[in-house]
Every structure is written in C-alpha cells, then in structure tokens.
Motif scaffolding. Sequence first.
Motif, short mmCIF file in Angstrom:
data_model
loop_
_atom_site.label_atom_id
_atom_site.label_comp_id
_atom_site.label_asym_id
_atom_site.label_seq_id
_atom_site.Cartn_x
_atom_site.Cartn_y
_atom_site.Cartn_z
N LEU A 225 17.87 -12.40 6.03
CA LEU A 225 17.20 -13.64 6.41
C LEU A 225 17.11 -13.78 7.92
O LEU A 225 16.13 -14.31 8.45
CB LEU A 225 17.96 -14.84 5.83
CG LEU A 225 17.79 -15.11 4.33
CD1 LEU A 225 18.78 -16.16 3.87
CD2 LEU A 225 16.37 -15.54 4.02
N VAL A 226 18.13 -13.30 8.64
CA VAL A 226 18.17 -13.44 10.09
C VAL A 226 17.29 -12.41 10.78
O VAL A 226 16.63 -12.70 11.79
CB VAL A 226 19.63 -13.32 10.59
CG1 VAL A 226 19.67 -13.25 12.12
CG2 VAL A 226 20.45 -14.50 10.10
N THR A 227 17.25 -11.18 10.23
CA THR A 227 16.53 -10.08 10.87
C THR A 227 15.05 -10.37 11.14
O THR A 227 14.55 -10.03 12.23
CB THR A 227 16.66 -8.79 10.04
OG1 THR A 227 18.04 -8.53 9.78
CG2 THR A 227 16.08 -7.60 10.78
N PRO A 228 14.29 -10.98 10.21
CA PRO A 228 12.88 -11.27 10.52
C PRO A 228 12.70 -12.15 11.75
O PRO A 228 11.75 -11.95 12.52
CB PRO A 228 12.40 -12.00 9.26
CG PRO A 228 13.28 -11.50 8.18
CD PRO A 228 14.61 -11.32 8.81
N PHE A 229 13.60 -13.11 11.96
CA PHE A 229 13.50 -13.98 13.13
C PHE A 229 13.78 -13.19 14.42
O PHE A 229 13.15 -13.43 15.45
CB PHE A 229 14.48 -15.15 13.01
CG PHE A 229 14.11 -16.12 11.93
CD1 PHE A 229 13.28 -17.20 12.21
CD2 PHE A 229 14.58 -15.97 10.64
CE1 PHE A 229 12.92 -18.10 11.21
CE2 PHE A 229 14.24 -16.86 9.64
CZ PHE A 229 13.40 -17.93 9.93
N MET A 230 14.72 -12.23 14.32
CA MET A 230 15.03 -11.41 15.50
C MET A 230 13.83 -10.53 15.87
O MET A 230 13.47 -10.39 17.04
CB MET A 230 16.26 -10.55 15.21
CG MET A 230 17.53 -11.34 14.97
SD MET A 230 18.92 -10.29 14.46
CE MET A 230 19.08 -9.23 15.89
N MET A 231 13.19 -9.93 14.86
CA MET A 231 12.05 -9.06 15.13
C MET A 231 10.82 -9.86 15.53
O MET A 231 10.01 -9.40 16.34
CB MET A 231 11.76 -8.19 13.91
CG MET A 231 12.81 -7.11 13.66
SD MET A 231 12.29 -5.89 12.42
CE MET A 231 12.33 -6.91 10.94
N ALA A 232 10.66 -11.06 14.95
CA ALA A 232 9.49 -11.88 15.26
C ALA A 232 9.47 -12.29 16.73
O ALA A 232 8.39 -12.50 17.31
CB ALA A 232 9.46 -13.11 14.37
N LYS A 233 10.63 -12.41 17.34
CA LYS A 233 10.69 -12.77 18.75
C LYS A 233 10.02 -11.72 19.63
O LYS A 233 9.52 -12.02 20.72
CB LYS A 233 12.14 -12.97 19.18
CG LYS A 233 12.78 -14.22 18.61
CD LYS A 233 14.21 -14.38 19.10
CE LYS A 233 14.85 -15.64 18.54
NZ LYS A 233 16.25 -15.81 19.00
N LYS A 234 10.02 -10.47 19.15
CA LYS A 234 9.39 -9.38 19.90
C LYS A 234 7.86 -9.48 19.88
O LYS A 234 7.18 -8.80 20.63
CB LYS A 234 9.81 -8.03 19.31
CG LYS A 234 11.32 -7.81 19.23
CD LYS A 234 11.94 -7.67 20.60
CE LYS A 234 13.44 -7.37 20.50
NZ LYS A 234 14.06 -7.20 21.82
N LEU A 235 7.36 -10.31 18.98
CA LEU A 235 5.92 -10.42 18.79
C LEU A 235 5.34 -11.69 19.42
O LEU A 235 4.20 -12.05 19.14
CB LEU A 235 5.58 -10.40 17.30
CG LEU A 235 6.04 -9.14 16.55
CD1 LEU A 235 5.79 -9.29 15.06
CD2 LEU A 235 5.34 -7.91 17.07
N ARG A 236 6.12 -12.36 20.24
CA ARG A 236 5.65 -13.59 20.90
C ARG A 236 5.10 -13.28 22.28
O ARG A 236 5.67 -12.50 23.03
CB ARG A 236 6.78 -14.61 21.02
CG ARG A 236 7.37 -15.06 19.71
CD ARG A 236 8.43 -16.12 19.90
NE ARG A 236 7.84 -17.41 20.19
CZ ARG A 236 8.56 -18.53 20.33
NH1 ARG A 236 9.88 -18.49 20.24
NH2 ARG A 236 7.97 -19.68 20.57
N ASN A 237 3.98 -13.91 22.59
CA ASN A 237 3.46 -13.85 23.95
C ASN A 237 4.26 -14.79 24.84
O ASN A 237 5.09 -15.59 24.35
CB ASN A 237 1.98 -14.24 23.98
CG ASN A 237 1.11 -13.21 23.28
OD1 ASN A 237 1.27 -12.01 23.51
ND2 ASN A 237 0.21 -13.67 22.42
#
Length: 248
Positions: A225-237
């Motif tokens: 559950l936590v991992t998607p939020f960690m990876m999604a941060k890499k996709l923010r401008n």
Amino acid sequence: MYARYQDPALFTPDSMDTIQRIAYGFYIILFASFGAIIYGVNLYNKEKIEKNEKDITTIIALCVSSKKSRKFFIITSIVYGVFFSLVSGTLVYQPEVNFVTHYGAVIPSGFVAPCCGDLGYMPKVIVYLTEHVGLQIIPINLVLQVIVSYLVGLNAAIAVSAYTISKKGRGLSSVGAVTGLFIACPTCAGTFMSIFIGTASGIALSIALTQLQTVFIAISIPVLLVTPFMMAKKLRNSDGSCKIDPTK
C-alpha cells in the motif's frame, strides 16, 4: 458470524441443510463485496482523472489509466494470482492421488464444505476438475489473493511509468526488489523448503511455514500500500502535476 457454526457438536444431520444454506450465503455476500469494491475503485479513479488535481492519488490513477501501464497491471495481477493459487494450495495437483478412487469424486464436480475449521478457513469450496487436479478455495486465502494480486498489479503499473520517466531507476528498483522479496518469499517458503529438503523434517517445517504464510502475506499488505505512493512521487512535476500522459 459464520465461525459460530464451526462447533462439530452443532453440526448434526438436522442442522446440515441450514448451515449449508448459510455457507452459500457467505459466498454470495463475499463476491458481492468484491464487486462493490471493484466498482467503487473504478469510480474513484475516474473521478480523480476527470478532476486532474495535483495530488499523489491522482498520479496513481493516471498511471493505471495509461494504456501501457494498464496492460502491465492486468497481466501482472493475473500471473501473480495464478502463482498465488499454486503455492497457497488453492489450485491442487496431486499426481499420486486419484480423486475418484480415494474420495469417490465425480469428475467434474464441486461442493461447499460448511464445517468445520478455524475462523477464516471455512466454508471451503472443493472442485474436482480432473482425477488429479482440483480447487480448494479457502475464504481467507481467496480474500488475500484478490487483495495482494491487485496491489502487486498496481505496483507493477506504477513501476512501468516510473522506470520509463524517472532517472532515479536505482532507487525505484530497490523499492521494487524489497517489495517483491517481502511478498514472494512468504508465499512460496513452504513449497521451496519441501522441495529442496525433501525429508520428514523438511515436510514438517514446510507445514509449519504454510500455516504462518497467511499471517506473513497479510503483514506485507501495508508494504504494497505504501510503495505506490513512494513511486508516484517520482512522477510529479515541480508544480505538483503528473508527468504521465494517460492517452499514451
């Protein structure tokens, strides 16, 4: 509530039909719940995409909605679900046992076994597909299989976008490796121990690990559950918007 009927003393010939009907009702409610959750998640994702806000959950929704990531999500969820079925005993293959001879089974056939077992392990669904292949559906394993397969697919979908866009692939790959080991090893530990050791003590250890694997997998769910939020941060401008183009 169903666990109240798992006392063998209560399972009399007179009560069998009643408990059997409750077992059918149990699975009707369970699958209706799955359907409601899936429908709700889809509505939530569509709303996040339409609003296109600058938050992490919107980025996750956009990742799943992109064509490439959606394919990885579906494929990974199905493959992991099949893998989970094999190592958790949901899909049973016993070449040394003939179901017709040993259990008097009719091929193909299936039934719901309403009694008796621990909380979460009953009622079971037993299906005989061939003389050596069958299904043993246990409620808690079924719930974990659906949840974990979905979360693994979600992580894979986001990872595809993250690996493509982010230049910090090494950090993401570490997160993915830790998550994969944390999930896969508890699922297959008992199987591997029995294969490689192959002795009476190894089989005993395998049984002990199998009994604990449900707990290990349940504990691993927060990691997924936590991992998607960690990876999604890499996709923010820099302005908080998403780097993903959902049309591609």
